[in-house]
Design a protein around this motif. Structure first.
Motif, short mmCIF file in Angstrom:
data_model
loop_
_atom_site.label_atom_id
_atom_site.label_comp_id
_atom_site.label_asym_id
_atom_site.label_seq_id
_atom_site.Cartn_x
_atom_site.Cartn_y
_atom_site.Cartn_z
N UNK A 107 0.85 -1.19 0.00
CA UNK A 107 0.00 0.00 0.00
C UNK A 107 0.88 1.24 0.00
N UNK A 108 0.69 2.17 -0.92
CA UNK A 108 1.58 3.33 -1.05
C UNK A 108 1.69 4.18 0.21
N UNK A 109 0.63 4.28 1.01
CA UNK A 109 0.64 5.16 2.18
C UNK A 109 1.12 4.47 3.45
N UNK A 110 1.34 3.16 3.39
CA UNK A 110 1.60 2.37 4.58
C UNK A 110 2.93 2.72 5.26
N UNK A 170 -8.42 3.37 -0.38
CA UNK A 170 -7.37 3.99 -1.18
C UNK A 170 -7.82 5.36 -1.70
N UNK A 171 -9.05 5.44 -2.15
CA UNK A 171 -9.56 6.71 -2.68
C UNK A 171 -9.64 7.76 -1.58
N UNK A 172 -10.02 7.35 -0.38
CA UNK A 172 -10.06 8.29 0.73
C UNK A 172 -8.66 8.81 1.06
N UNK A 173 -7.65 7.94 0.95
CA UNK A 173 -6.27 8.36 1.18
C UNK A 173 -5.83 9.37 0.13
N UNK A 174 -6.42 9.26 -1.06
CA UNK A 174 -6.10 10.21 -2.12
C UNK A 174 -6.95 11.48 -2.05
N UNK A 175 -7.83 11.56 -1.05
CA UNK A 175 -8.70 12.72 -0.90
C UNK A 175 -9.88 12.71 -1.85
N UNK A 176 -10.29 11.52 -2.31
CA UNK A 176 -11.38 11.40 -3.25
C UNK A 176 -12.58 10.69 -2.63
N UNK A 177 -13.72 10.81 -3.30
CA UNK A 177 -14.93 10.13 -2.84
C UNK A 177 -14.81 8.63 -3.10
N UNK A 178 -15.57 7.80 -2.37
CA UNK A 178 -15.53 6.35 -2.58
C UNK A 178 -15.84 5.98 -4.03
#
Length: 347
Positions: A134-137, A287-295
């Protein structure tokens, strides 16, 4: 090289199968894994557990298994632990205490970013190398030199993606791989298939299940066409109804519109909502939430999992937006991890 492997989950073994393609011929696997990959200690199908209650019932067996793996590690050069943190973290602790200098590699890390963040310190203490998918992990770990983002393994295993909205008449149903998931979802999926007319209804059943098990757990499935190839069916389907798990991320990567559903035992669900503080349970949504996007897709949990809710989402989902988001997701996850993990093991 002799490699001790602890891979208890079906999804872990799919990733292990791909990883094995990149290992040298002299790498021999020992431990717990799918029997098609070698000669494991136990048949993998006997090890699957679901939830806190099931785990408690099998505690004695898993203590025995841990000790057997520690003994087996004596003659192995390295250790590879995959997912299943409830078992693999205590195993890592005992391995480290018994063999302080043995290299322990953890691939498919526990979701410490979601709950039980104390596992980060344990992973850093007991393991040698951490392979993140996971990129943010990596952000939550302090010993940055231990952890590498290796890419997501599904991008090794999935070779074809959708570039346009499917115009087939196939609907895919994936009620999960654990007994309780299947029993909870099948009555709803059966009613749903009757409501969506003039379509082919494809039921995905894991390869490990034999006819007797299918009859006992799934019940009457005469209204479905049965398939064992989830990736093929997801590519060809116009829509999917999928129990929470790796399959939801597979669908999102491929580009197949779907709705996530999940029904747990009431006590398991109660414990989970107290421990896990996340707005979503689907990996693609996280993942989308981590990118600041909607589900990217809708989720229905527990009592929300009804025929009407699933049917309404099937009719109302914006498929064009979903297809665009699927490409964003693939770009975010980057390449697959099998070659990278193989290099780490063999270095």
């Amino acid at each position: 090289m002799k490699l001790l492997v602890s891979a208890l989950e079906t999804s872990s073994n799919i990733h292990l199968k791909e990883l094995k393609k990149h290992l040298k011929d002299d790498v021999e696997l020992f431990g717990v894994f799918d029997k098609e990959l070698g000669n494991p200690l136990y048949d993998l199908s006997h090890l699957a557990i679901m939830g806190f209650v099931d785990a408690i019932k099998k505690l004695r067996f898993f203590f025995k298994l841990r000790d057997e793996l520690v003994d087996l590690a004596k003659d192995c050069d390295k250790v590879l632990l995959m997912d299943s943190s409830g078992f693999n973290l205590p195993l890592a602790k005992k391995l480290k205490a018994t063999y302080p200098d043995k290299e322990i590699i953890y691939y498919i890390l526990p979701q410490a970013w979601a709950w039980k963040k104390g596992r980060v310190k344990k992973l850093e203490k007991y393991c040698t190398k951490l392979c993140s998918i996971l990129p943010f992990e990596k952000d939550i770990y302090t010993k940055k030199e231990m952890i590498s983002y290796v890419g997501h393994p599904l991008l090794d295993e999935i070779k074809e993606f959708k570039s346009e909205i499917s115009k087939t008449n196939k609907i895919v149903y994936m009620p999960g791989s654990r007994k309780s998931e299947i029993i909870n979802h099948m009555p709803i999926f059966k009613e749903l298939s009757k409501k969506i007319k003039e379509k082919k209804h494809i039921l995905i059943i894991p390869e490990k299940f034999d006819d007797d098990y299918i009859k006992k757990v799934y019940g009457d499935i005469s209204s479905f066409e049965v398939s064992r190839d989830s990736h093929k069916e997801l590519r060809e389907a116009e829509f999917g109804f999928i129990c929470s798990g790796t399959a939801t991320l597979e669908a999102a990567i491929i580009g197949t519109p779907f709705v996530l559903s999940y029904i747990a035992k009431k006590i398991d669900y109660f414990i989970a909502i107290k421990l896990i503080k996340l707005p979503s349970i689907g990996l693609a949504n996280i993942f989308f939430e981590k990118m600041g996007k909607k589900p990217i897709h809708k989720e229905f949990l527990q009592d929300e999992v009804t025929v009407d809710n699933l049917f309404n989402e099937y009719n109302s989902m914006n498929r064009n937006d979903y297809l665009k988001n699927s490409q964003i997701l693939r770009d975010y996850l980057q390449g697959g991890s099998s070659q990278n993990v193989a290099n780490i093991i063999q270095t």
